[in-house]
Structure formats: C-alpha cells, structure tokens
Design a protein around this motif. Structure first.
Motif, short mmCIF file in Angstrom:
data_model
loop_
_atom_site.label_atom_id
_atom_site.label_comp_id
_atom_site.label_asym_id
_atom_site.label_seq_id
_atom_site.Cartn_x
_atom_site.Cartn_y
_atom_site.Cartn_z
N GLN A 121 0.86 -1.18 0.00
CA GLN A 121 0.00 0.00 0.00
C GLN A 121 0.91 1.25 0.00
O GLN A 121 1.06 1.93 1.01
CB GLN A 121 -0.93 -0.01 1.22
N TYR A 167 -2.73 6.30 1.51
CA TYR A 167 -3.76 5.43 2.06
C TYR A 167 -4.14 5.98 3.44
O TYR A 167 -3.27 6.35 4.23
CB TYR A 167 -3.26 4.00 2.20
N SER A 261 0.67 -0.30 4.88
CA SER A 261 0.38 -1.57 5.54
C SER A 261 1.36 -1.84 6.67
O SER A 261 1.01 -2.49 7.66
CB SER A 261 0.42 -2.72 4.52
#
Length: 328
Positions: A121, A167, A261
C-alpha cells in the motif's frame, strides 16, 4: 436504459501500446503522464519483474543532462569516498538507458530503482525543492512561467507539491480492524498543490503521514516511527548538501515513499508500546520508508563552488515541517 447497460455500451479507455512485460506506473504522482488525447505523451513505465521504473528522456538537452548525471554517479561510485560517491545513497539506483517502442515510436528510457517495490500500500509524495525552479539557461519567458507557479508555498518555504497519493483509515465510526484492512486512497495532483498556502501545505503533510488520522495509541506510535525515519533520511541528505560544492539542483524533487500496511502493523506498534525497543529486521522503518532525490534534468556545476543555498532553503523548511508534525 439501465445503468449497467450504459456502462456496457461505453467505449473502453484506450490503453497505450507498449512492449510485453511493461506497464504504466500506477504510483506516478507528478510529471508527464500518458494522455488519451495525445499519442506523443509518455509517462513512467514499470518493469515489475526487474523492480525498475522507466523514465522517458525528455527534451534532448534535458534528457542528456539527466543521463550524464546518473552516469557520473555510477563512475564516481568506483572512486571511493567523495561527494559524488556519497550522493549515490540518496538517489534511486540507475541501471542504464533502454530503448523501447511505445505507441509505435522508439523512445529512450532511464531505468531506475522502483522505490515502491515490495510495498503493498505505497504512499508517495513528490516535493519540488527550492524557491527558484528555473535553471541558468532558462529563457526570460520560462523564468516568468516558473515564478508564477506555486507562489504561496515556494517563496515562503522553498517547496512545491506537484502530487501525492496516500492510504488513509476509513471513517472513525468503523471498526478498527476493518479500517486497517480496507483503507481508502486519496490522490491529488499539481492543481491541488498550486492552491496551497503555507498552512495548507503543513496540513497536507500531516495528512500524508497519517498524523491527522492517528486515532489510537498504537497508530500514533506507528506514525511517530515513520516521522523519525523520514527525518533521519532528510538529515542525511542535508548533511550531504552542507558539505558539497560541486552541483546546484534546479527543479529537482524529493520523493517520499512509505508502506501504509507497515504503518498499520499493530504487532510492531504493540511491541514498542510494551517497551520492546528492538525491532525485527522486517519491521525496521528503514526497510519500508524511502526518501530519495529525483529529477536531474536541470543539474549544473556549482557557481564559484558555492553551496546550493536554493535547495538547502527548501530542505531545511521541509525538515522543520516534519519536525513540527512529530512534536505537536
């Protein structure tokens, strides 16, 4: 007619024609991109097998200058402890030029390290450095155009924000586990960056580092880990600029990448919260946070062997902004 029927009848988006094994770089946040209306426009490519990003060489004089820069770093690497050799650790690895046929035309690309390789991510931000973004050979018109861009941030901070993607956790009312597994992604380009004033720039930086969404104790620890590693790498680049008298960099950027992540890895944060100060190798933020200098089409020999105060001004401002986010 039903919505799904309309969707089926819509013509598919035309994809650029490129060699097998290569694809568009989905994490490109700034610079020239593929344009559906312009067959000549070419963006960054990715070779996922080799772990490379391929950057098309631009205008002949700019492309050649950037190629010579990378080649000079490669040559300096064999000569020991000098400023050029030390710079290699702050730029993407260079694997040489490569000719490819894209959109039925042969083009030359620079093969560079993919700084997001291994990130599931990837959060990516391009920050252009310096109050002055035009080089010594720019025409008066080019200077005028550059001075009109990103005025609010560029003159006060020596920084511009051409683009980023990040993100973010979902809305606060959702369960923590769901937020961790299904984050949202936010992308903004140069139009957003041009609208920012100094305070807006600082708020955007906090958003990018997930510092404004750290709604739990474990997440705050992860963000602190991220910010400290970014600062460590920025300070290393600052140390290089403070000593070097070889080059001046115009319209050059820093690319900041990290893996969301890993930021949201609760095992890492819980270990730190419980007083375990040693991290496993895979959890070391140096392995999932990367700050590198990019874009070298406007690098010139240092005038009268003076330090690059233009780049230094922006770099010090960026360090101050990140420090303010860490300590607020």
């Amino acid at each position: 007619m039903a919505k799904n029927e309309l969707k089926e009848l819509s013509p598919p988006r035309k994809q650029p024609a490129m060699p097998e094994g290569f694809r568009q770089l989905k994490t490109q946040v700034a610079g020239h991109t593929f344009e559906e209306s312009n067959a000549e426009a070419v963006g960054l490519l990715q070779d996922p097998t080799a772990g490379c990003v391929l950057k098309p060489m631009g205008k002949p004089e700019c492309g050649e200058r950037e190629l010579r820069f990378y080649e000079s770093l490669a040559a300096a690497g064999a000569s020991g402890d000098n400023d050029l050799a030390l710079l290699r650790g702050h730029v993407p690895r260079f694997y040489g030029p490569l000719k490819l046929v894209v959109n039925r035309r042969e083009r030359t690309f620079l093969r560079l390290e993919d700084l997001t390789r291994g990130m599931s991510q990837p959060c990516v931000m391009d920050v252009k450095m310096g109050k002055r973004t035009w080089d010594p050979e720019s025409s008066p018109n080019k200077r005028k155009l550059e001075e009109a861009k990103y005025v609010m941030c560029k003159q006060k901070l020596g920084l511009c924000l051409p683009g980023f993607q990040v993100y973010l956790p979902k809305d606060a009312e959702e369960e923590e586990e769901e937020k961790k597994e299904h984050p949202t992604i936010l992308r903004h380009g140069k139009d957003y960056g041009k609208s920012l004033n100094v305070e807006g720039f600082k708020q955007t930086m906090a958003l990018f580092f997930n510092a404004s969404t750290s709604d739990s104790k474990t997440r705050r620890v992860g963000t602190e880990l991220l910010l400290k590693e970014v600062l460590r790498q920025l300070q290393a680049i600052l140390s290089w600029f403070q000593r070097q008298r070889l080059l001046h960099f115009y319209a050059s950027s820093l690319l900041i990448c990290y893996d969301y992540s890993r930021l949201a890895n609760s095992n890492t944060q819980k270990s730190l919260l419980n007083g375990h100060h040693r991290l496993e190798k895979d959890d070391d933020p140096a392995n999932w946070v990367r700050v590198r200098m990019i874009d070298f089409a406007h690098v010139y020999p240092a005038d009268r062997a003076l330090p690059d105060e233009n780049y230094l001004f922006g770099l010090r401002s960026l360090i101050e902004v990140v420090q303010s986010i860490l300590h607020r």
